[in-house]
Design an enzyme around this catalytic site. Structure first.
Site, PDB file in Angstrom:
ATOM      1  N   GLU A 265       0.806  -1.259   0.050  1.00  0.00           N
ATOM      2  CA  GLU A 265      -0.015   0.143  -0.094  1.00  0.00           C
ATOM      3  C   GLU A 265       0.939   1.199   0.002  1.00  0.00           C
ATOM      4  O   GLU A 265       1.650   1.382   0.763  1.00  0.00           O
ATOM      5  CB  GLU A 265      -1.072   0.002   1.279  1.00  0.00           C
ATOM      6  CG  GLU A 265      -1.817   1.303   1.118  1.00  0.00           C
ATOM      7  CD  GLU A 265      -2.533   1.122   2.741  1.00  0.00           C
ATOM      8  OE1 GLU A 265      -3.551   2.033   2.767  1.00  0.00           O
ATOM      9  OE2 GLU A 265      -2.182   0.509   3.872  1.00  0.00           O
ATOM     10  N   LYS A 332      -9.556   2.345  -2.933  1.00  0.00           N
ATOM     11  CA  LYS A 332     -10.090   1.912  -1.646  1.00  0.00           C
ATOM     12  C   LYS A 332     -11.368   2.664  -1.331  1.00  0.00           C
ATOM     13  O   LYS A 332     -11.513   3.705  -1.622  1.00  0.00           O
ATOM     14  CB  LYS A 332      -9.045   2.374  -0.522  1.00  0.00           C
ATOM     15  CG  LYS A 332      -9.317   1.877   0.740  1.00  0.00           C
ATOM     16  CD  LYS A 332      -8.538   1.840   1.810  1.00  0.00           C
ATOM     17  CE  LYS A 332      -8.701   1.633   3.000  1.00  0.00           C
ATOM     18  NZ  LYS A 332      -7.589   1.827   4.098  1.00  0.00           N
ATOM     19  N   CYS A 384      -5.711  -2.721   2.809  1.00  0.00           N
ATOM     20  CA  CYS A 384      -5.358  -2.728   4.122  1.00  0.00           C
ATOM     21  C   CYS A 384      -6.796  -2.876   5.188  1.00  0.00           C
ATOM     22  O   CYS A 384      -6.926  -4.086   5.227  1.00  0.00           O
ATOM     23  CB  CYS A 384      -5.058  -1.167   4.679  1.00  0.00           C
ATOM     24  SG  CYS A 384      -4.217  -0.984   6.199  1.00  0.00           S
TER      25      CYS A 384
END
Length: 506
Positions: A265, A332, A384
């Site tokens: 990430e 995301k 994440c």
């Protein structure tokens, strides 16, 4: 009352040892039984206070690692960091307090309805609220503690939410049987023994079942790059060139041997638009070696008088040359409160300013996005925190998905139990969907997990290294991937209907 509060605090603390990295799963039952036993035979107000202390112990021990990101990387004075952490723990403790308060009001103490019917339903309701209000924080759900227990067999059928309901139900049954031990009938004993035997047989039958099949005719060579960039330096502009050089250097040795190379990430700590030359060169080099590179990056888009900032993963070196805003990317969707966006911005903006988070005003990507395509394989991808959300993966998972992929940066939490808890939830997703899961992180825990939730291989934390591993995709679907959470929600609704029916009849 004081003794009960202290005992509740103790029972809350020991529950944390049921999670990774300790994995003492029976403690989850012991802790929840302690919570209910201490809080049901008092009035509603005292019940809530006792459960609040249980929450203080549970969340205090379980998420204390957030202090590292608040104080060390948020650069706050220690007293202020401790205050913010205390406020968070106190807020989270309100949910078990609400559970105990409602349980006290809805059913007679130590009754079967209260312990076996109402308790699991109310626990799931308050856990749902904890994972939903202000976008939620559904960390440390009791269902995850059963990843290494016999109850793991139910994960690919009903998912972790079902276990989060089932664990309190079993605890309630044990507590109820203990409460009536002096007036229990012989027939009841026989029924309980038979029920336990039947449950054991069913669990034993389900345990060896593999709901999906590994397709050994296909294989991919992976290289997961762990740059181990210190969080204190990661977003420093003077560090950028060193970071880019580090990832490029670690990648060079694997361009000719790996089919797919994955960076973590925000491996590139700069706007995608600013790094077009770097990305184009890397894309060309990857295609020349017939290799694909996927990297986390920040995508800044300008529109009119506003700016959208996406936490994204992009694919380089595939069949089509790289171009900005190409389709083979994932942005995301579920952003972390205070870390990536500010909930109720006008109210909480001062807190966000205190925390000094590099990117705290991000834009959410679409909830459903196409899988990433790499070397002909389909990757259902999350970034994440999103790996702890089975509902999000359900919305993006496809029957022909080959792998699950998650990239992360757990450097925010230092050398604590936080990254291990995060890994445990990723392992649970692999079991639920019957797919190997690829996890690439900045400083650990980088790992490849098989469809049974077992770690095939992993890198040590806090080391600069590359994990090379050969993995085959899976075919087929687990019952959970087909049904989703419908069975669990249906059971929860049924438990509530039974609870209210008894309440009304009374």
């Amino acid at each position: 009352m004081k003794l009960k509060a202290l005992l509740a605090l103790f029972f809350g603390v020991i529950a944390v040892f049921a999670f990774s990295p300790f994995n003492l799963w029976p403690l989850a039952f012991f802790s929840f039984i302690g919570l209910v036993a201490l809080s049901i035979n008092v009035n509603a107000k005292k019940s809530a206070i006792i459960a609040f202390f249980w929450g203080l112990g549970f969340f205090g021990a379980g998420v204390h690692w957030i202090y590292v990101s608040i104080q060390q990387y948020g650069e706050l004075p220690i007293p202020v960091a401790l205050l913010l952490l205390s406020l968070l723990i106190g807020y989270l403790s309100l949910y078990p307090a609400l559970f105990a308060f409602l349980l006290n009001r809805l059913a007679k103490p130590y009754s079967f309805v209260q312990l076996v019917i109402a308790a699991p339903a109310l626990w799931q309701l308050t856990e749902f609220l904890r994972g939903w209000i202000l976008s939620g924080f559904s960390w440390l759900q009791l269902g995850y503690t059963q990843l290494n227990s016999p109850l793991k067999a139910y994960l690919p059928i009903f998912g972790v939410n079902f276990l989060n309901l089932f664990v309190p139900m079993l605890c309630g049954l044990l507590l109820y049987l203990f409460s009536i031990r002096h007036r229990i009938h012989r027939l009841t004993i026989y029924l309980v023994v038979v029920s336990i035997l039947v449950f054991s047989v069913i669990t034993g039958y389900l345990s060896p079942i593999h709901w999906t099949k590994v397709d050994t005719s296909r294989k991919v060579e992976l290289a997961l790059v762990q740059g181990n960039i210190q969080q204190s330096l990661k977003w420093n502009k003077d560090q950028l060139e060193t970071t880019l050089s580090t990832y490029k250097q670690l990648t060079q040795a694997h361009l000719s041997s790996a089919d797919i190379i994955i960076w973590p990430e925000a491996a590139i700590t700069d706007a995608e638009l600013n790094q077009q030359d770097y990305l184009t060169a890397l894309d060309k080099q990857a295609r020349e070696n017939k290799t694909t590179v996927a990297t986390g990056i920040i995508d800044v888009r300008y529109r009119h008088h506003d700016i959208d900032v996406f936490n994204s993963i992009i694919v380089l070196g595939d069949r089509v040359p790289y171009a900005y805003l190409n389709d083979n990317r994932y942005s995301k969707h579920h952003l972390v409160p205070f870390g990536e966006y500010i909930p109720l911005a006008q109210l909480f903006k001062p807190i966000a300013q205190l925390l000094n988070v590099p990117v705290s005003s991000m834009t959410a990507g679409e909830r459903t996005q196409p899988p990433l395509m790499m070397q002909g394989f389909k990757f259902t991808t999350v970034i994440c925190y999103e790996i702890i959300l089975p509902e999000l993966i359900l919305d993006n998972f496809q029957p022909d998905t080959d792998f699950l992929l998650t990239i992360s940066n757990d450097a925010w939490f230092g050398n604590t139990i936080g990254p291990w808890q995060h890994l445990q939830m990723a392992q649970t997703r692999a079991v639920e969907f019957g797919r190997s899961l690829i996890r690439s992180t900045n400083n650990g825990i980088t790992a490849v997990i098989n469809p049974q939730g077992e770690i095939i291989d992993q890198l040590p934390q806090f080391e600069q290294a590359v994990l090379s591993v050969s993995v085959s995709p899976s075919i087929g679907e687990t019952p959970f991937a087909i049904w989703g959470n419908w069975p669990y929600w249906s059971l929860t609704l049924l438990l509530f209907l039974i609870t209210f029916w008894f309440k009304i009849r009374k």
